[in-house]
Scaffold this active site. Sequence first.
Site, short mmCIF file in Angstrom:
data_model
loop_
_atom_site.label_atom_id
_atom_site.label_comp_id
_atom_site.label_asym_id
_atom_site.label_seq_id
_atom_site.Cartn_x
_atom_site.Cartn_y
_atom_site.Cartn_z
N GLY A 58 3.05 2.39 10.84
CA GLY A 58 4.08 3.38 10.78
C GLY A 58 4.53 3.98 11.85
CD GLU A 111 -3.32 -2.49 6.91
OE1 GLU A 111 -1.94 -2.81 6.62
OE2 GLU A 111 -3.83 -1.56 7.24
CD GLU A 166 -2.57 5.63 6.88
OE1 GLU A 166 -2.99 5.99 5.53
OE2 GLU A 166 -1.48 4.97 7.35
CG HIS A 193 -5.32 1.90 5.24
ND1 HIS A 193 -5.21 2.52 6.52
CD2 HIS A 193 -4.68 0.76 5.13
CE1 HIS A 193 -3.66 2.19 6.84
NE2 HIS A 193 -3.46 1.20 6.19
CB SER A 245 5.49 -2.20 11.67
OG SER A 245 5.39 -0.94 11.88
CG ASN A 290 -1.47 1.46 1.53
OD1 ASN A 290 -1.72 1.64 0.35
ND2 ASN A 290 -2.02 1.41 2.53
CE LYS A 335 0.11 3.08 4.57
NZ LYS A 335 0.29 3.51 6.27
P1 13P Z 1 3.62 0.39 7.58
O1 13P Z 1 4.10 -1.01 6.76
O2 13P Z 1 4.28 1.68 6.99
O3 13P Z 1 3.22 0.14 8.98
O4 13P Z 1 1.84 0.75 7.25
C1 13P Z 1 1.09 -0.56 7.13
C2 13P Z 1 0.46 -0.38 6.16
O5 13P Z 1 -1.18 1.09 7.06
C3 13P Z 1 -0.33 -0.93 5.64
O6 13P Z 1 -1.47 -0.55 4.89
#
Ligand code: 13P
Length: 253
Positions: free
Chosen positions: A173, A167, A97, A95, A213, A9, A11
């Site tokens: 992150g 997740e 976010e 997601h 992560s 992803n 983003k």
């Molecule tokens: P990270 O791997 O940067 O922690 O992000 C995970 C994520 O949100 C994948 O959709």
Amino acid sequence: MRTPIIAGNWKMYKTVHEAIAFTKEFRQLVKDVHGVEVVVAPPFTALHAVVEAARSSPVAVAGQNLHWERDGAFTGEVSAAMLHEAGAEYVIIGHSERRRLFGETDGNVNRKVVAALAGELTPIVCIGETLEERESSRTLDVLDRQIKEGLDGLSASQVAGLVIAYEPVWAIGTGRNATPQQAQEAHAHIRGRVRQWFGAEAADKCRILYGGSVKPDNIRDLRAQPDVDGALVGGASLDPKGFSAIVRDGSRR
Ligand code: 13P
């Protein structure tokens, strides 16, 4: 046997130019990898360019979001039909976010899942608890609500074809990933609920990915867990070499 999926992803990272450069390098690095579905989710602007750059390679493409209507006066939105025509095969839905920053609800997630399936896209439905929810022992209740409401009304065969991404919000992150045991516990719970609500075949076939992560040095231990069918990778999917290492180790237990 469930075919594992390693999905990246991106983003809001990578211009069209950067996305094409990534794809040209990455497709070479994964060209001899078998037994795994490899997916990248670029921003909408780069999606079609990545589809073209990935043609005749193992790399498939996902949207990062969609709207549930086919078309209409919805400024800023993109539909399943548009993603499908641009060459996407998957779409990330719900997601954390989007839930946290853009007010997405379980009801919205449900409409989007239905639209994605109608538009011949495989939904990657994201669920997961916040740190506060984990610390107050509400993790499993939160997952139950997200599954029940997000997948409401789907048939067993539709759920069998779904991808669910667990997740935990506190692991995204932050560099603080769930331990393989924490991931397995959540994944087993999710699969158990899918079994209870949609039947054994749906539970046995639906892929459950871990996200939060994931890095080249922890994918092996995560994938060693029986209910971890792959990963949804954020930051570490931006670098072709690192991401190809995750694909390689994530393709086998
Ligand atoms: P990270 O791997 O940067 O922690 O992000 C995970 C994520 O949100 C994948 O959709």
